[in-house]
Design an enzyme around this catalytic site. Structure first.
Site, short mmCIF file in Angstrom:
data_model
loop_
_atom_site.label_atom_id
_atom_site.label_comp_id
_atom_site.label_asym_id
_atom_site.label_seq_id
_atom_site.Cartn_x
_atom_site.Cartn_y
_atom_site.Cartn_z
CD GLU A 35 -12.32 36.05 -8.95
OE1 GLU A 35 -12.53 35.16 -8.09
OE2 GLU A 35 -11.79 35.83 -10.03
CG HIS A 36 -14.69 39.90 -4.60
ND1 HIS A 36 -14.42 40.20 -3.30
CD2 HIS A 36 -13.48 39.73 -5.20
CE1 HIS A 36 -13.10 40.24 -3.11
NE2 HIS A 36 -12.51 39.96 -4.25
CB THR A 37 -20.23 36.27 -7.51
OG1 THR A 37 -19.23 35.33 -7.92
CG2 THR A 37 -20.26 37.41 -8.51
N GLY A 126 0.24 32.43 -1.81
CA GLY A 126 0.12 33.88 -2.03
C GLY A 126 -0.06 34.26 -3.48
CB ALA A 127 0.18 32.46 -6.61
CG LEU A 129 -2.84 30.19 -8.37
CD1 LEU A 129 -1.64 29.53 -9.02
CD2 LEU A 129 -3.95 30.38 -9.41
CB SER A 130 -7.33 28.29 -3.53
OG SER A 130 -8.23 29.32 -3.57
CD GLU A 164 -9.60 30.16 3.86
OE1 GLU A 164 -9.52 28.94 3.60
OE2 GLU A 164 -9.06 31.03 3.18
CG ASP A 176 -11.08 30.01 -2.78
OD1 ASP A 176 -11.58 30.40 -3.85
OD2 ASP A 176 -10.53 30.76 -1.96
C1 GLA Z 1 -10.97 34.56 -2.37
C2 GLA Z 1 -12.00 33.89 -1.47
C3 GLA Z 1 -13.17 33.34 -2.26
C4 GLA Z 1 -13.75 34.39 -3.20
C5 GLA Z 1 -12.63 35.06 -4.00
C6 GLA Z 1 -13.14 36.20 -4.84
O1 GLA Z 1 -10.36 33.59 -3.20
O2 GLA Z 1 -11.39 32.85 -0.75
O3 GLA Z 1 -14.15 32.87 -1.38
O4 GLA Z 1 -14.50 35.34 -2.49
O5 GLA Z 1 -11.59 35.54 -3.17
O6 GLA Z 1 -13.97 35.75 -5.85
#
Ligand code: GLA
Length: 386
Positions: A35-37, A126-127, A129-130, A164, A176
């Site tokens: 996450e956030h990588t 908004g969950a 889940l992209s 995006e 995502d």
């Molecule tokens: C959101 C962003 C992704 C990613 C995550 C964190 O989902 O869209 O690109 O940075 O946060 O891992």
């Protein structure tokens, strides 16, 4: 799925008074770990879920674009020549944004015809889940086909990210869109966000008697504003202070030196990213060598790192994770950008009902709104449906 597919054809015919040329779909995603990588050029391990956005699309003979959806009560109409990221807003910035961004990746927008597009989706909004990547993926695959662009899926993922970043204004990474476009049945997508080389890693969940439970806290988040942007800025500041191009270039062994150079907050942001990258690599190795029942501790450690070092969790997410862990889950962590949204738990099938009951009880006891709880399967990425 069949319902969504036929439903979108019928809706398209009703809204546009014609038949579509085809129907395409693309799924939402959950992130197993990493996450956030992604925007730090690191590693991620997401998977596509069995919730999808479907897009019915028909080319037109003029240069008009009309987009409608079952989730907003409006039909948005623009001229292809007037497509500009600054002019886009609301939900239609996603489908129109990708049409614009295709032009940035070589499509000759002056030579292609306009289109009618209708979207429907069962990816919760908004969950975390992209739902946005699902819209982008379905629209991209459709336009790539009907405009005969011949772009590969890695490139389509970059187009979605560009849409995006520029049209929607959310400074997100490539995870995502990659998961939505590259996902496979019962497998995760191991992606190196520096080289964009990806590998499919089998999960074998069913064979191991495991379920993935999504625990949607109902706490909403928006990545175009606030914390997400701020975290990204901290990571960039950390990399600059350490004299590297991105945090991908920092390893766990470099952390003692980083602690001497950085202020406490920046150091903890950096430590999350650096250790999370290592956890992704460890998870991939563990899945291959020992199977999914062995990855629980890595998921748990990832959550702690997001809660304490990156500080992107909220009390509802922590409660979901702790309750699942205490009632039989093998591992649990928040998933996605944070500040709300969902957590996931890896739960043995025979412990699922206990976990569900415990979650309902715990949320009620804390006075939190009831979470939305459902299992997901790792599923196939974007595809043409008909
Ligand atoms: C959101 C962003 C992704 C990613 C995550 C964190 O989902 O869209 O690109 O940075 O946060 O891992």
């Amino acid at each position: 799925m069949t319902d969504l597919r036929t439903g979108v054809r019928d809706d398209f015919a009703e809204v546009f008074d014609r038949e579509p040329d085809g129907v395409w779909s693309s799924p939402g995603r959950a992130n197993l770990i990493g996450e956030h990588t992604d925007y730090n050029e690191g590693f991620v391990l997401p998977f596509a879920i069995n919730r999808r956005t479907v897009a019915a699309l028909g080319l037109r003979e003029d240069r008009t674009i009309r987009v409608g959806s079952t989730f907003a009560d409006e039909l948005v109409e623009v001229d292809l020549d007037a497509l500009s990221p600054d002019a886009l807003q609301g939900w239609s910035a996603y489908p129109l944004g990708v049409a614009w961004a295709l032009g940035e990746f070589g499509a000759d927008l002056a030579a292609v015809p306009g289109f009618d597009l209708l979207l429907d989706s069962n990816v919760p909004v908004g969950a975390g889940l992209s739902s946005s990547a699902a819209i982008e993926g379905a629209t991209l695959l459709a336009l790539n086909d009907v405009w005969r662009l011949g772009l590969d899926r890695q490139t389509l993922a970059r187009v979605g990210q560009r849409a995006e970043n520029i049209a929607v204004g959310a400074p997100t990474g490539i995870m995502d869109q990659s998961a939505s476009l590259l996902g496979q049945e019962d497998a995760a997508v191991f992606l190196d966000c520096r080289t964009l080389v990806s590998e499919v890693v089998p999960l074998g969940l069913e064979a191991a008697g495991l379920e993935i439970l999504v625990m949607d806290t109902g706490v909403t988040h928006a990545h175009a504003t606030g914390g997400y942007k701020e975290r990204r800025a901290s990571c960039e500041a950390g990399a600059a202070a350490l004299g590297v191009e991105s945090l991908r270039d920092v390893s766990v062994d470099d952390l003692p030196r980083a602690r001497e150079i950085l202020d406490d907050v920046t150091f903890r942001r950096v430590r999350h990213v650096v250790t999370e990258n290592q956890r992704v690599l460890d998870t991939v190795r563990t899945l291959r060598e020992r199977g999914p029942r062995a990855i629980g501790e890595l998921l748990d450690a990832s959550h702690v790192s997001m809660r304490d070092d990156f500080e992107i969790s909220v009390p509802e997410l922590d409660l979901a994770v702790e309750t699942a862990q205490a009632n039989g889950a093998i591992g649990a962590r928040m998933t996605g950008g944070g500040f709300g949204g969902s957590a996931i738990a890896l739960v043995p099938t025979d412990a699922l009902s206990r976990v569900l009951v415990a979650l309902d009880g715990a949320f009620a006891e804390h006075g939190f709104g009831q979470p939305d709880l459902f299992t997901v399967r790792a599923s196939e990425g974007a595809r043409r449906e008909s």
